[in-house]
Design a protein around this motif. Sequence first.
Motif, short mmCIF file in Angstrom:
data_model
loop_
_atom_site.label_atom_id
_atom_site.label_comp_id
_atom_site.label_asym_id
_atom_site.label_seq_id
_atom_site.Cartn_x
_atom_site.Cartn_y
_atom_site.Cartn_z
N PRO A 136 0.75 -1.66 -0.06
CA PRO A 136 -0.12 -0.16 -0.26
C PRO A 136 0.86 0.99 -0.30
N THR A 137 0.39 2.43 -0.49
CA THR A 137 0.80 3.81 -0.64
C THR A 137 -0.04 4.55 -0.58
N LEU A 138 0.15 5.80 -0.60
CA LEU A 138 -0.85 7.03 -0.62
C LEU A 138 -1.52 7.25 -1.88
N VAL A 139 -2.20 6.58 -1.75
CA VAL A 139 -2.76 7.16 -2.87
C VAL A 139 -4.57 8.17 -3.30
N HIS A 140 -4.13 9.35 -4.15
CA HIS A 140 -5.14 10.99 -4.14
C HIS A 140 -6.05 10.57 -5.43
N ARG A 141 -7.28 10.66 -4.83
CA ARG A 141 -8.49 10.91 -5.68
C ARG A 141 -9.33 12.32 -6.83
N TYR A 142 -9.26 12.38 -7.67
CA TYR A 142 -9.74 13.93 -7.66
C TYR A 142 -10.76 13.60 -9.27
N TRP A 143 -12.18 14.71 -8.01
CA TRP A 143 -12.74 14.52 -9.50
C TRP A 143 -13.70 15.97 -9.46
N SER A 144 -13.47 16.52 -10.96
CA SER A 144 -13.95 17.83 -10.50
C SER A 144 -15.42 17.26 -12.08
N ALA A 145 -16.09 18.25 -11.82
CA ALA A 145 -17.16 18.81 -13.18
C ALA A 145 -17.13 20.74 -13.81
N SER A 146 -17.61 20.43 -14.72
CA SER A 146 -17.25 21.50 -15.29
C SER A 146 -18.96 22.56 -14.53
N PRO A 147 -19.73 23.51 -15.60
CA PRO A 147 -20.68 24.42 -14.75
C PRO A 147 -21.79 23.29 -15.79
N GLY A 148 -22.26 22.60 -14.88
CA GLY A 148 -23.74 22.20 -15.86
C GLY A 148 -23.29 20.78 -16.33
N VAL A 149 -22.21 20.17 -15.82
CA VAL A 149 -21.41 18.60 -15.81
C VAL A 149 -21.05 18.49 -17.10
N ARG A 150 -20.58 19.79 -18.07
CA ARG A 150 -20.64 19.28 -19.25
C ARG A 150 -19.23 18.38 -20.07
N GLU A 151 -18.68 18.91 -18.55
CA GLU A 151 -17.20 18.26 -18.40
C GLU A 151 -16.36 17.54 -17.49
N GLN A 152 -16.60 16.33 -16.80
CA GLN A 152 -15.82 15.96 -15.96
C GLN A 152 -14.37 15.36 -15.96
N ARG A 153 -13.50 16.16 -15.16
CA ARG A 153 -12.27 15.32 -15.14
C ARG A 153 -12.00 14.34 -13.94
N THR A 154 -10.80 13.06 -13.88
CA THR A 154 -11.05 12.26 -12.89
C THR A 154 -9.39 11.91 -13.11
N ALA A 155 -9.11 12.24 -11.44
CA ALA A 155 -7.40 11.47 -11.71
C ALA A 155 -7.14 11.13 -10.02
N VAL A 156 -6.59 9.89 -10.85
CA VAL A 156 -6.23 9.45 -9.64
C VAL A 156 -4.02 9.44 -8.91
N THR A 157 -3.13 9.56 -8.53
CA THR A 157 -2.52 9.75 -7.94
C THR A 157 -2.01 8.58 -7.20
N SER A 158 -1.07 7.88 -7.53
CA SER A 158 -0.41 7.32 -6.46
C SER A 158 0.94 8.14 -6.10
N PHE A 159 1.74 8.35 -4.21
CA PHE A 159 3.01 8.70 -4.38
C PHE A 159 3.44 7.04 -3.91
N SER A 160 5.48 7.64 -4.30
CA SER A 160 6.41 6.38 -4.09
C SER A 160 6.74 6.55 -2.24
N ALA A 161 7.60 5.50 -2.27
CA ALA A 161 7.89 5.28 -0.80
C ALA A 161 9.51 6.75 -0.94
N VAL A 162 9.83 7.23 -1.55
CA VAL A 162 10.67 7.96 -1.98
C VAL A 162 9.84 9.55 -1.59
N ALA A 163 9.02 9.96 -2.00
CA ALA A 163 7.70 10.79 -1.80
C ALA A 163 7.54 10.53 -0.24
N LEU A 164 6.96 9.64 0.19
CA LEU A 164 6.42 9.92 0.77
C LEU A 164 7.93 9.92 2.83
N ALA A 165 9.01 9.83 1.80
CA ALA A 165 10.54 9.63 3.07
C ALA A 165 10.61 11.46 2.94
#
Length: 252
Positions: A136-165
């Motif tokens: 396991p590691t630190l996982v960041h999830r992001y979701w966004s939508a433009s006005p009226g939900v015309r455009e959506q974005r989803t992003a998933v980020t995983s961090f390495s052990a180096v980043a956390l250290a």
Amino acid sequence: MARTTPHQHVHTRRTLTDGEPLYRRVASELLGELRTGTVPPGERLPGERQLAGHFGVSRETVRQALEVLRREGLVATDRRGSHAALPGMPVEAPAAAGFPLGARQAGRDAVARAAVAWEVPPPGHAEPLGLAPGRPTLVHRYWSASPGVREQRTAVTSFSAVALAEVEELARYRDRADGTGAAELRRTYDWMRRAGLSLHHRDTITRVEGAPSVRVTRQVRDQHHRPLELTELVMDAQQDVLVYEFMVPAAV
């Protein structure tokens, strides 16, 4: 302060003089450091123990000084700790792109959510980050939508052990990363730079077959070629494949 200032300060134990309560003098000095950008607005202050050592006073005196600043609206405290709450932007403008990849600027009609979890990263993330399968590691999830939900974005980020250290601000999220609470990691790249890391971004953009979307895969390494993060962003758009790379030097 001990966490962020470039030089160590040696303080002798303070005594009451001139009739001014010691905690008010500490509050005044702490406010002065906050105004110079030692801790940017919204970021966590060092703990009471660190502040006590920095100012050469007891933790109780630090507690009283923080209470003075809280009453004046200059410091805010929540379950993550105390944060600078001075109005205005940080003294040092971010030199790197915002985090996560694809994050929108705050707008009246835009909708966005973000959360962090301590879990096994998505398929395809572990190997580039140097993580053992199933670790396991630190996982960041992001979701966004433009006005009226015309455009959506989803992003998933995983961090390495180096980043956390290497990055203290990220490491603090481990114990409270339950996947439900809001996460404020927009200054991630500034935290990395402040930790002495130069950032090498490699973004690859491809069409998502059978969908009016594109996938952007970002890999970030430091000056020693160690992996720091991997982000996959899917957004409603249509573009040709594009790969570009750039460097962001470490903060000095």
